[in-house]
Scaffold this motif. Structure first.
Motif, PDB file in Angstrom:
ATOM      1  N   THR A  25       0.816  -1.216   0.000  1.00 47.48           N
ATOM      2  CA  THR A  25       0.000   0.000   0.000  1.00 47.48           C
ATOM      3  C   THR A  25       0.849   1.265   0.000  1.00 47.48           C
ATOM      4  O   THR A  25       0.452   2.289  -0.547  1.00 47.48           O
ATOM      5  CB  THR A  25      -0.929   0.024   1.223  1.00 47.48           C
ATOM      6  OG1 THR A  25      -0.144  -0.123   2.425  1.00 47.48           O
ATOM      7  CG2 THR A  25      -1.942  -1.104   1.154  1.00 47.48           C
ATOM      8  N   ASP A  26       2.032   1.196   0.634  1.00 50.41           N
ATOM      9  CA  ASP A  26       2.916   2.355   0.731  1.00 50.41           C
ATOM     10  C   ASP A  26       4.348   1.935   0.409  1.00 50.41           C
ATOM     11  O   ASP A  26       4.845   0.961   0.976  1.00 50.41           O
ATOM     12  CB  ASP A  26       2.869   2.974   2.136  1.00 50.41           C
ATOM     13  CG  ASP A  26       1.481   3.472   2.493  1.00 50.41           C
ATOM     14  OD1 ASP A  26       0.712   2.674   3.048  1.00 50.41           O
ATOM     15  OD2 ASP A  26       1.189   4.643   2.227  1.00 50.41           O
ATOM     16  N   LEU A  27       4.994   2.672  -0.492  1.00 48.13           N
ATOM     17  CA  LEU A  27       6.368   2.352  -0.890  1.00 48.13           C
ATOM     18  C   LEU A  27       7.186   3.627  -1.022  1.00 48.13           C
ATOM     19  O   LEU A  27       6.688   4.654  -1.486  1.00 48.13           O
ATOM     20  CB  LEU A  27       6.389   1.597  -2.222  1.00 48.13           C
ATOM     21  CG  LEU A  27       5.836   0.164  -2.233  1.00 48.13           C
ATOM     22  CD1 LEU A  27       5.695  -0.330  -3.664  1.00 48.13           C
ATOM     23  CD2 LEU A  27       6.718  -0.766  -1.422  1.00 48.13           C
ATOM     24  N   GLY A  28       8.457   3.546  -0.628  1.00 45.46           N
ATOM     25  CA  GLY A  28       9.363   4.665  -0.775  1.00 45.46           C
ATOM     26  C   GLY A  28      10.172   4.574  -2.050  1.00 45.46           C
ATOM     27  O   GLY A  28      10.163   3.555  -2.742  1.00 45.46           O
ATOM     28  N   LEU A  29      10.860   5.649  -2.361  1.00 40.28           N
ATOM     29  CA  LEU A  29      11.677   5.711  -3.568  1.00 40.28           C
ATOM     30  C   LEU A  29      12.696   4.575  -3.630  1.00 40.28           C
ATOM     31  O   LEU A  29      12.814   3.891  -4.654  1.00 40.28           O
ATOM     32  CB  LEU A  29      12.393   7.061  -3.624  1.00 40.28           C
ATOM     33  CG  LEU A  29      13.478   7.243  -4.699  1.00 40.28           C
ATOM     34  CD1 LEU A  29      12.898   7.076  -6.097  1.00 40.28           C
ATOM     35  CD2 LEU A  29      14.139   8.617  -4.549  1.00 40.28           C
ATOM     36  N   SER A  30      13.423   4.344  -2.560  1.00 40.09           N
ATOM     37  CA  SER A  30      14.456   3.299  -2.549  1.00 40.09           C
ATOM     38  C   SER A  30      13.859   1.912  -2.742  1.00 40.09           C
ATOM     39  O   SER A  30      14.438   1.074  -3.454  1.00 40.09           O
ATOM     40  CB  SER A  30      15.242   3.346  -1.232  1.00 40.09           C
ATOM     41  OG  SER A  30      15.909   4.573  -1.080  1.00 40.09           O
ATOM     42  N   GLU A  31      12.681   1.671  -2.122  1.00 41.19           N
ATOM     43  CA  GLU A  31      12.031   0.368  -2.256  1.00 41.19           C
ATOM     44  C   GLU A  31      11.630   0.101  -3.704  1.00 41.19           C
ATOM     45  O   GLU A  31      11.830  -1.007  -4.230  1.00 41.19           O
ATOM     46  CB  GLU A  31      10.790   0.304  -1.355  1.00 41.19           C
ATOM     47  CG  GLU A  31      11.084   0.375   0.131  1.00 41.19           C
ATOM     48  CD  GLU A  31       9.812   0.509   0.956  1.00 41.19           C
ATOM     49  OE1 GLU A  31       9.369  -0.492   1.536  1.00 41.19           O
ATOM     50  OE2 GLU A  31       9.267   1.634   1.018  1.00 41.19           O
ATOM     51  N   ILE A  32      11.070   1.112  -4.349  1.00 40.17           N
ATOM     52  CA  ILE A  32      10.630   0.942  -5.739  1.00 40.17           C
ATOM     53  C   ILE A  32      11.831   0.746  -6.653  1.00 40.17           C
ATOM     54  O   ILE A  32      11.832  -0.132  -7.525  1.00 40.17           O
ATOM     55  CB  ILE A  32       9.793   2.162  -6.187  1.00 40.17           C
ATOM     56  CG1 ILE A  32       8.519   2.259  -5.344  1.00 40.17           C
ATOM     57  CG2 ILE A  32       9.450   2.070  -7.662  1.00 40.17           C
ATOM     58  CD1 ILE A  32       7.739   3.536  -5.569  1.00 40.17           C
ATOM     59  N   ALA A  33      12.871   1.558  -6.465  1.00 39.68           N
ATOM     60  CA  ALA A  33      14.068   1.436  -7.289  1.00 39.68           C
ATOM     61  C   ALA A  33      14.701   0.063  -7.143  1.00 39.68           C
ATOM     62  O   ALA A  33      15.161  -0.541  -8.127  1.00 39.68           O
ATOM     63  CB  ALA A  33      15.069   2.525  -6.903  1.00 39.68           C
ATOM     64  N   SER A  34      14.713  -0.464  -5.911  1.00 36.67           N
ATOM     65  CA  SER A  34      15.285  -1.782  -5.673  1.00 36.67           C
ATOM     66  C   SER A  34      14.467  -2.874  -6.351  1.00 36.67           C
ATOM     67  O   SER A  34      15.016  -3.803  -6.955  1.00 36.67           O
ATOM     68  CB  SER A  34      15.367  -2.043  -4.168  1.00 36.67           C
ATOM     69  OG  SER A  34      15.848  -3.342  -3.899  1.00 36.67           O
ATOM     70  N   ARG A  35      13.156  -2.779  -6.253  1.00 37.72           N
ATOM     71  CA  ARG A  35      12.282  -3.787  -6.854  1.00 37.72           C
ATOM     72  C   ARG A  35      12.446  -3.839  -8.374  1.00 37.72           C
ATOM     73  O   ARG A  35      12.405  -4.912  -8.982  1.00 37.72           O
ATOM     74  CB  ARG A  35      10.813  -3.498  -6.525  1.00 37.72           C
ATOM     75  CG  ARG A  35      10.424  -3.774  -5.084  1.00 37.72           C
ATOM     76  CD  ARG A  35       8.915  -3.716  -4.933  1.00 37.72           C
ATOM     77  NE  ARG A  35       8.491  -3.950  -3.552  1.00 37.72           N
ATOM     78  CZ  ARG A  35       7.258  -4.280  -3.208  1.00 37.72           C
ATOM     79  NH1 ARG A  35       6.311  -4.402  -4.143  1.00 37.72           N
ATOM     80  NH2 ARG A  35       6.943  -4.468  -1.957  1.00 37.72           N
ATOM     81  N   LEU A  50       3.890  10.613 -12.266  1.00 35.56           N
ATOM     82  CA  LEU A  50       2.706   9.882 -11.825  1.00 35.56           C
ATOM     83  C   LEU A  50       1.976  10.636 -10.723  1.00 35.56           C
ATOM     84  O   LEU A  50       0.735  10.621 -10.666  1.00 35.56           O
ATOM     85  CB  LEU A  50       3.105   8.487 -11.339  1.00 35.56           C
ATOM     86  CG  LEU A  50       3.583   7.514 -12.422  1.00 35.56           C
ATOM     87  CD1 LEU A  50       4.194   6.267 -11.801  1.00 35.56           C
ATOM     88  CD2 LEU A  50       2.428   7.128 -13.350  1.00 35.56           C
ATOM     89  N   GLU A  51       2.726  11.312  -9.867  1.00 31.94           N
ATOM     90  CA  GLU A  51       2.108  12.110  -8.809  1.00 31.94           C
ATOM     91  C   GLU A  51       1.381  13.312  -9.399  1.00 31.94           C
ATOM     92  O   GLU A  51       0.248  13.634  -9.004  1.00 31.94           O
ATOM     93  CB  GLU A  51       3.165  12.569  -7.811  1.00 31.94           C
ATOM     94  CG  GLU A  51       2.587  13.347  -6.631  1.00 31.94           C
ATOM     95  CD  GLU A  51       3.651  13.856  -5.686  1.00 31.94           C
ATOM     96  OE1 GLU A  51       3.273  14.475  -4.670  1.00 31.94           O
ATOM     97  OE2 GLU A  51       4.854  13.661  -5.962  1.00 31.94           O
ATOM     98  N   ASN A  52       2.000  13.983 -10.348  1.00 29.81           N
ATOM     99  CA  ASN A  52       1.369  15.153 -10.977  1.00 29.81           C
ATOM    100  C   ASN A  52       0.081  14.792 -11.700  1.00 29.81           C
ATOM    101  O   ASN A  52      -0.852  15.603 -11.767  1.00 29.81           O
ATOM    102  CB  ASN A  52       2.343  15.803 -11.963  1.00 29.81           C
ATOM    103  CG  ASN A  52       3.473  16.533 -11.271  1.00 29.81           C
ATOM    104  OD1 ASN A  52       3.330  16.943 -10.123  1.00 29.81           O
ATOM    105  ND2 ASN A  52       4.601  16.687 -11.952  1.00 29.81           N
ATOM    106  N   TYR A  65       4.922   6.675  -1.097  1.00 31.26           N
ATOM    107  CA  TYR A  65       3.871   6.857  -2.099  1.00 31.26           C
ATOM    108  C   TYR A  65       2.776   5.816  -1.925  1.00 31.26           C
ATOM    109  O   TYR A  65       3.038   4.690  -1.483  1.00 31.26           O
ATOM    110  CB  TYR A  65       4.455   6.742  -3.509  1.00 31.26           C
ATOM    111  CG  TYR A  65       5.437   7.835  -3.875  1.00 31.26           C
ATOM    112  CD1 TYR A  65       5.035   8.942  -4.615  1.00 31.26           C
ATOM    113  CD2 TYR A  65       6.775   7.763  -3.471  1.00 31.26           C
ATOM    114  CE1 TYR A  65       5.939   9.947  -4.945  1.00 31.26           C
ATOM    115  CE2 TYR A  65       7.679   8.766  -3.793  1.00 31.26           C
ATOM    116  CZ  TYR A  65       7.249   9.856  -4.528  1.00 31.26           C
ATOM    117  OH  TYR A  65       8.142  10.847  -4.850  1.00 31.26           O
ATOM    118  N   ARG A  66       1.570   6.204  -2.318  1.00 28.59           N
ATOM    119  CA  ARG A  66       0.447   5.266  -2.382  1.00 28.59           C
ATOM    120  C   ARG A  66      -0.385   5.598  -3.613  1.00 28.59           C
ATOM    121  O   ARG A  66      -0.230   6.668  -4.205  1.00 28.59           O
ATOM    122  CB  ARG A  66      -0.414   5.342  -1.120  1.00 28.59           C
ATOM    123  CG  ARG A  66      -1.178   6.638  -0.939  1.00 28.59           C
ATOM    124  CD  ARG A  66      -2.070   6.570   0.292  1.00 28.59           C
ATOM    125  NE  ARG A  66      -2.930   7.735   0.417  1.00 28.59           N
ATOM    126  CZ  ARG A  66      -2.601   8.850   1.031  1.00 28.59           C
ATOM    127  NH1 ARG A  66      -1.407   8.967   1.579  1.00 28.59           N
ATOM    128  NH2 ARG A  66      -3.462   9.855   1.095  1.00 28.59           N
TER     129      ARG A  66
END
Length: 247
Positions: A25-35, A50-52, A65-66
């Motif tokens: 449900t919630d992910l940070g920049l580093s988590e997404i980049a790693s995945r 995507l946020e904009n 982010y969510r």
């Protein structure tokens, strides 16, 4: 040709970012980049886009982010069902987490309102809102919202209801409805239940039709008039997003 390939690759990566939220449900920049095995700078640019566009929402405190309301707008078109109890549940949960009180969704049925969905507060002392409960339209924040924005014949039916209590002055009630239409929300303190208070806002679908009322309720010693005014804006903002999901 090379530019076209680059554009397609950017689209693929943006979609891969959104797919990261299928199990989180919630992910940070580093988590997404790693995945995705991508550089943080690349992911950061895509996240900003995507946020904009409203597909993601960033929490300023946690930097995580969510999924944003655009996702729910799109999902509303995946089914022929317009059941707000199902479509609006994720947004109701977000609102509960934001204000910390029980969130209820009501629709009008004749001279009554029905609670068709509820998300209970996580606080130890909270107002329990059973789904399916029926209540009269002449008391309560949600009732007043459903009448204030309804057709004139609905108002007349409520005013002429044989169960109208003698303790409620009709002229004062009409003045309350005018105030609700002017400010966009309604409040109530111990109108129907001793020790309970609520603040509610209308939900209009994409065609501008009133479809439901969304309310936050809790103990009146915690949900004070000042606190209800504070909660009014996030509730109205949530109601606006919910309306965009409804046909």
């Amino acid at each position: 040709m090379e530019e076209a390939k680059t554009n397609v690759r950017a689209v693929e990566r943006a979609l891969d970012i959104l797919l990261c939220f299928t199990d989180s449900t919630d992910l940070g920049l580093s988590e997404i980049a790693s995945r995705l095995s991508l550089h943080k700078s690349t992911v950061h640019r895509l996240l900003a886009t995507l946020e904009n566009k409203g597909f993601l929402i960033r929490d300023a405190q946690t930097e995580k982010y969510r999924l944003g309301f655009r996702i729910w707008e799109l999902s509303a078109n995946l089914t022929h069902s317009d059941d707000p109890a199902t479509v609006l549940l994720p947004e109701m949960e977000r609102l509960r987490d934001l204000v910390g009180e029980t969130i209820s969704l009501y629709v009008r049925d004749g001279n009554e309102r029905i609670r068709i969905q509820a998300v209970q507060s996580n606080q130890p002392i909270r107002r329990v809102a059973p789904i399916g409960a029926r209540m009269p339209l002449f008391v309560g924040a949600s009732s007043k919202v459903l009448v204030a924005y309804a057709e004139p014949e609905v108002l007349q039916a409520v005013l002429n209801d044989p169960n109208w209590p003698d303790s409620i002055d009709r002229e004062a009630y009409l003045e309350q409805l005018e105030q609700i239409r002017a400010q966009g929300f309604a409040t109530s303190v111990e109108e129907r239940e001793l020790g309970a208070a609520a603040v509610a806002a209308p939900i209009f679908n994409r065609n501008g039709k009133l479809v439901a009322a969304i309310a936050a309720s809790g103990p009146s010693n915690r949900l004070t008039p000042e606190k209800m005014r504070e909660f009014a804006r996030p509730i109205m903002e949530a109601a606006y997003r919910m309306g965009k999901m409804m046909k």
